[in-house]
Design an enzyme around this catalytic site. Sequence first.
Site: not given
Ligand code: PGA
Length: 253
Positions: A9-11, A97, A167, A213, A234
Amino acid sequence: MTKKLIVGNWKMNPGTVAEARRIAGKVKRAAVRLEHTEAVVCPPFPYILPCVPRRPVGNFCVGAQTVSAEAGGGPHTGEVGAAMLKDLGVSYVIVGHSEQRAMGDTGVTVGKKVKNVLEAGLTPIVCVGESARDPEGAYLENLKGQIKECLGDMPKKYGREIIIAYEPVWAIGAKEAMAPEQIYEMSLFVKKVLADIFTPEAGVKTTVLYGGSVNFRNAPDIMRVGKVDGLLVGRESVNVSGFVELLKAVDQI
Ligand code: PGA
């Protein structure tokens, strides 16, 4: 054996289309060498098309990070429909999300989005997770309520087509992931709720991912001890060397 599913998930990253192409290219080249794992990259909307391969690439797919709750076309400024994503070559769509929920997604809109994704012939990755843990364990009931709110009215035939990403919100963007033993307990709990909503079979067979994480170091233990079917990643998904390491490590489990 079904393949393990690793979703990046590149956000709202990276900053340029050139960088998006570079990351997707490296993931593609790593994915073709995987045997038991499928890699999915979920770029922001403008980068989807440049990341979709011209010809199918083994073990590599592109996903989207959200979709409109509106069905069909029409006067919905700024919205992107599920059928449009399908037309671009998208296979998966992340829905609900916690960062989208914080910007207004509710159980009802998440449910509508999931339906739109399924009706377009795509696979939804539905994010659920408690925002905090209380010693009395009310978070379990809250999580059950959250899942029922968005999936409770879903036709039973869709039971096996939905992917759940568990999550815990407190573990997203945090220093550490949830302990793998706890991840195992929570994935069983999620499967039990799905069995109640859909069928016992859906409860057993639904793909459940863990997110929060995850990095190339903790991923193998989370897969092995947490016994999840895959990961939603992420930060480490735009750190392409780490993501490729993660894919290789998970493939060897
Ligand atoms: P993160 O994000 O791996 O940076 O904790 C995970 C997510 O939001 O899907």
